[in-house]
Structures are given as C-alpha cells and as structure tokens.
Scaffold this motif. Structure first.
Motif, PDB file in Angstrom:
ATOM      1  N   GLY A   1      26.889 -20.760  19.284  1.00 20.03           N
ATOM      2  CA  GLY A   1      26.422 -19.416  18.957  1.00 20.03           C
ATOM      3  C   GLY A   1      27.533 -18.449  18.612  1.00 20.03           C
ATOM      4  N   VAL A   2      28.640 -18.938  18.048  1.00 17.57           N
ATOM      5  CA  VAL A   2      29.708 -18.015  17.661  1.00 17.57           C
ATOM      6  C   VAL A   2      29.807 -17.927  16.140  1.00 17.57           C
ATOM      7  N   THR A   3      30.063 -16.731  15.674  1.00 20.74           N
ATOM      8  CA  THR A   3      30.270 -16.474  14.249  1.00 20.74           C
ATOM      9  C   THR A   3      31.514 -15.602  14.126  1.00 20.74           C
ATOM     10  N   GLN A   4      32.411 -15.964  13.232  1.00 22.05           N
ATOM     11  CA  GLN A   4      33.611 -15.151  13.045  1.00 22.05           C
ATOM     12  C   GLN A   4      33.999 -15.146  11.579  1.00 22.05           C
ATOM     13  N   ASP A   5      34.278 -13.968  11.054  1.00 24.34           N
ATOM     14  CA  ASP A   5      34.708 -13.843   9.658  1.00 24.34           C
ATOM     15  C   ASP A   5      36.033 -14.552   9.432  1.00 24.34           C
TER      16      ASP A   5
ATOM     17  N   ARG B   1      44.623 -13.032   6.516  1.00 30.33           N
ATOM     18  CA  ARG B   1      44.501 -12.522   7.878  1.00 30.33           C
ATOM     19  C   ARG B   1      44.111 -13.668   8.806  1.00 30.33           C
ATOM     20  N   THR B   2      44.460 -13.528  10.074  1.00 27.86           N
ATOM     21  CA  THR B   2      44.081 -14.553  11.051  1.00 27.86           C
ATOM     22  C   THR B   2      43.076 -13.949  12.024  1.00 27.86           C
ATOM     23  N   THR B   3      41.979 -14.634  12.208  1.00 27.55           N
ATOM     24  CA  THR B   3      41.000 -14.211  13.213  1.00 27.55           C
ATOM     25  C   THR B   3      40.816 -15.357  14.203  1.00 27.55           C
ATOM     26  N   VAL B   4      40.311 -15.030  15.376  1.00 28.94           N
ATOM     27  CA  VAL B   4      40.215 -16.033  16.441  1.00 28.94           C
ATOM     28  C   VAL B   4      38.826 -16.014  17.060  1.00 28.94           C
ATOM     29  N   THR B   5      38.324 -17.199  17.387  1.00 34.03           N
ATOM     30  CA  THR B   5      37.112 -17.309  18.188  1.00 34.03           C
ATOM     31  C   THR B   5      37.271 -18.542  19.076  1.00 34.03           C
ATOM     32  N   TRP B   6      36.356 -18.764  20.002  1.00 36.44           N
ATOM     33  CA  TRP B   6      36.464 -19.971  20.822  1.00 36.44           C
ATOM     34  C   TRP B   6      35.092 -20.542  21.100  1.00 36.44           C
ATOM     35  N   PHE B   7      35.065 -21.845  21.367  1.00 36.74           N
ATOM     36  CA  PHE B   7      33.801 -22.499  21.735  1.00 36.74           C
ATOM     37  C   PHE B   7      34.103 -23.736  22.567  1.00 36.74           C
ATOM     38  N   GLN B   8      33.088 -24.205  23.251  1.00 39.15           N
ATOM     39  CA  GLN B   8      33.227 -25.422  24.059  1.00 39.15           C
ATOM     40  C   GLN B   8      31.886 -26.126  24.050  1.00 39.15           C
ATOM     41  N   ILE B   9      31.899 -27.425  23.719  1.00 32.58           N
ATOM     42  CA  ILE B   9      30.646 -28.172  23.707  1.00 32.58           C
ATOM     43  C   ILE B   9      30.732 -29.249  24.788  1.00 32.58           C
ATOM     44  N   ASN B  10      29.780 -29.216  25.716  1.00 30.15           N
ATOM     45  CA  ASN B  10      29.854 -30.119  26.868  1.00 30.15           C
ATOM     46  C   ASN B  10      29.114 -31.430  26.656  1.00 30.15           C
ATOM     47  N   LYS B  11      28.155 -31.418  25.746  1.00 33.72           N
ATOM     48  CA  LYS B  11      27.325 -32.610  25.567  1.00 33.72           C
ATOM     49  C   LYS B  11      27.770 -33.364  24.318  1.00 33.72           C
ATOM     50  N   GLU B  12      28.054 -34.650  24.498  1.00 31.99           N
ATOM     51  CA  GLU B  12      28.501 -35.449  23.355  1.00 31.99           C
ATOM     52  C   GLU B  12      27.390 -35.547  22.313  1.00 31.99           C
ATOM     53  N   GLY B  13      27.788 -35.601  21.053  1.00 39.34           N
ATOM     54  CA  GLY B  13      26.795 -35.695  19.987  1.00 39.34           C
ATOM     55  C   GLY B  13      27.339 -35.113  18.708  1.00 39.34           C
ATOM     56  N   GLU B  14      26.424 -34.892  17.742  1.00 43.70           N
ATOM     57  CA  GLU B  14      26.848 -34.325  16.464  1.00 43.70           C
ATOM     58  C   GLU B  14      26.277 -32.925  16.306  1.00 43.70           C
ATOM     59  N   TYR B  15      27.114 -32.009  15.869  1.00 43.31           N
ATOM     60  CA  TYR B  15      26.698 -30.617  15.726  1.00 43.31           C
ATOM     61  C   TYR B  15      27.203 -30.060  14.404  1.00 43.31           C
TER      62      TYR B  15
ATOM     63  N   ALA C   1      39.701 -21.507  18.097  1.00 47.64           N
ATOM     64  CA  ALA C   1      39.734 -21.701  16.651  1.00 47.64           C
ATOM     65  C   ALA C   1      40.480 -20.530  16.003  1.00 47.64           C
ATOM     66  N   VAL C   2      41.585 -20.863  15.350  1.00 49.18           N
ATOM     67  CA  VAL C   2      42.390 -19.853  14.661  1.00 49.18           C
ATOM     68  C   VAL C   2      42.031 -19.944  13.179  1.00 49.18           C
ATOM     69  N   LEU C   3      41.443 -18.871  12.660  1.00 52.58           N
ATOM     70  CA  LEU C   3      40.780 -18.967  11.367  1.00 52.58           C
ATOM     71  C   LEU C   3      41.464 -18.151  10.281  1.00 52.58           C
ATOM     72  N   THR C   4      41.452 -18.702   9.077  1.00 52.93           N
ATOM     73  CA  THR C   4      41.847 -17.917   7.914  1.00 52.93           C
ATOM     74  C   THR C   4      41.151 -18.495   6.683  1.00 52.93           C
ATOM     75  N   SER C   5      41.326 -17.826   5.552  1.00 52.89           N
ATOM     76  CA  SER C   5      40.682 -18.291   4.333  1.00 52.89           C
ATOM     77  C   SER C   5      41.700 -18.346   3.203  1.00 52.89           C
ATOM     78  N   GLN C   6      41.473 -19.284   2.285  1.00 53.56           N
ATOM     79  CA  GLN C   6      42.367 -19.460   1.145  1.00 53.56           C
ATOM     80  C   GLN C   6      42.056 -18.528  -0.006  1.00 53.56           C
ATOM     81  N   ASP C   7      40.770 -18.159  -0.133  1.00 51.14           N
ATOM     82  CA  ASP C   7      40.371 -17.455  -1.352  1.00 51.14           C
ATOM     83  C   ASP C   7      39.489 -16.229  -1.100  1.00 51.14           C
ATOM     84  N   VAL C   8      38.232 -16.482  -0.729  1.00 52.06           N
ATOM     85  CA  VAL C   8      37.311 -15.346  -0.546  1.00 52.06           C
ATOM     86  C   VAL C   8      36.869 -15.271   0.916  1.00 52.06           C
TER      87      VAL C   8
END
Ligand SMILES: [Cu+2]
Length: 262
Positions: free
Chosen positions: A189-193, A198-212, A172-179
């Motif tokens: 269990g990942v949290t990233q500002d 600015r661009t920040t990066v985090t990653w995740f993988q979900i193995n079980k189908e469903g809604e999260y 996940a390549v993250l940025t914000s438009q405003d604040v």
C-alpha cells in the motif's frame, strides 16, 4: 440502545481483523482506516438518529404550535460537552494519525536498500551488491534463455522477476530517467513519486512468500499501462542464493529496453 450495541459489535469485529500481517506498512494504514471507520459510524449514528426522531416528533401539524417558540435559553453544560468532546476526538485523530504516518514514511534501521530507477517504460532495480534486474514488459528476454524461475511471461512478453526476501524491510531509493513515474507496491500500500534528477524514498516489507505486483501509478505515456514489475518474495536463504548467483538474463543494459520502444 440495541442499535448502538449493534454498531459497537460491528466496530469490534472490524478492529479485530486478521491476525497475520502480510505486508507493511499496509497494517498501519489499515489501522488508521478502521479507527476512522468506527468513529465516523458512531458519530453518524449519534447525529442521524436524533435528527430522524426530531423530524417526526416536531413536524408541522395544523393548529399545533404553528408559529413556534422562538425563545431559547442557552445551556452551558451542553455547549461545553459538544465543544470539548469533538475537540478531543479531532486532536486524537490528528496526533495518532500523524504518529502512524511518520512510521509509514520512515524506513526501519535494518532495512535493505534497493535502488529503483524508472524509465519510459520499465524499471531498473539495483541490489546492495550491485546486481541488477530490469523489469520491462516490452523486452523479450526469452531469447536470452532466462531460467523459468527467474522470468515470467505476460502476453508472450517475458520479464525478469524482482527477488525480495520475505520479512525483511526494504528501503526503496527512487529516481527517474526521463519523466515523472510513481512507484506502487500493491500489497504494502505504498505509493511514491519518482522524479527525474531527484531522489525519493519509501519502504515496504512483505512477510508472506509469493508473487506481487509493482505498478507505475502516474500516467507517463503510451506504454504506461504496461509499466509493471513482478516481485518474487522468497525465504531469506533462497534470496541470498539468488543474489549471489549470476543473472541468467542480462539485466544490466536497460538502455536496450529503451531502444526497443523508441
Ligand atoms: Cu511510468
């Protein structure tokens, strides 16, 4: 002795855990947590039990050693033991913890890139082929006639699902438009500002189908509490089909979502 065996048994159970990993890198986080739990419980027992024993064994009794013996001779063996053993434990926790932390932070090579732009108050997700999904609980997409499998309702407000393939690592390549916002993927269990400009990066993988859930984890204003998105984790085939298909709700114009609240 029996007490220690009991603690070891509990520790063993804690380490065995569940075999199926639902989401990554949460499994690494959980491993660190269990190692710290077991070690701290054992150390607590080693310190607390003798302390309790000494409290009663050497408590003040009238007429018995009232002044106390102030003479102590050092014991090199003991000194060395309680210096070296904690040193090894601390070095192990620091190096192993850092190794796992590095894995938690570094997206796997084969990860799919997902661009996420946060705005007050919602998210825009952009897939590698350019397809976009806007997740903003304040925007009613019902009138745009989105298919029920692509949208869900919360308190009569409709929002698009964010489709994610199961078992595929997502960078996940993250940025914000405003604040300042913060990207939190609940099962991983990942949290990233998310920082404007600015661009920040985090990653995740979900193995079980469903809604999260994805939540904004940094207070960002009046509608912060409604700043969430729902991940719909499906099989790779279903995901590919969805990715190639047209978005039934127009996900491109997230400025509209912003105008609705302003
Ligand atoms: Cu936010």
């Amino acid at each position: 002795m029996r007490f220690f065996l009991g603690i070891l048994a509990i520790s063993g159970l804690a380490l065995a855990g569940e075999s199926e990993v639902i989401a990554r890198p949460y499994d690494l986080w959980e491993l660190i947590y269990k190692i710290w739990l077991v070690l701290t419980v054992i150390i607590y027992a080693i310190v607390a039990i003798p302390s309790l024993y000494f409290m009663f064994r050497y408590r003040f009794r009238e007429g018995e050693n009232e002044v106390g013996d102030q003479e102590h001779e050092g014991h090199w063996g003991l000194e060395a033991l309680w210096t070296i053993v904690p040193l090894i434990i601390v070095l192990y926790l620091a190096t192993h913890g850092f190794a796992l932390f590095t894995q938690m932070r570094k997206p796997p090579e084969n990860a799919m890139e997902l661009k996420v732009t946060a705005f007050a108050w919602g998210w825009m997700f952009q897939y590698p082929n350019g397809k976009m999904v806007v997740a903003s609980a304040i925007r009613d997409t019902e009138e745009k006639k989105c298919k029920p499998e692509e949208c869900y309702g919360v308190d009569g407000v409709f929002q698009q699902y964010v489709y994610i393939p199961a078992g595929v690592p997502i960078k996940a390549v993250l940025t914000s438009q405003d604040v300042l916002h913060s990207f939190y993927v609940q099962p991983a269990g990942v949290t990233q500002d998310m920082v404007p400009g600015r661009t920040t990066v985090t990653w995740f993988q979900i193995n079980k189908e469903g809604e999260y859930w994805v939540f904004c984890r940094e207070y960002c204003g009046q509608w912060h509490s409604r700043m969430f998105a729902k991940l719909k984790v499906v099989s790779k085939e279903e995901f590919e089909k969805w990715l190639k298909g047209e978005a039934t709700a127009d996900g491109g114009d997230f400025k509209i979502a912003q105008e609705v609240v302003r």
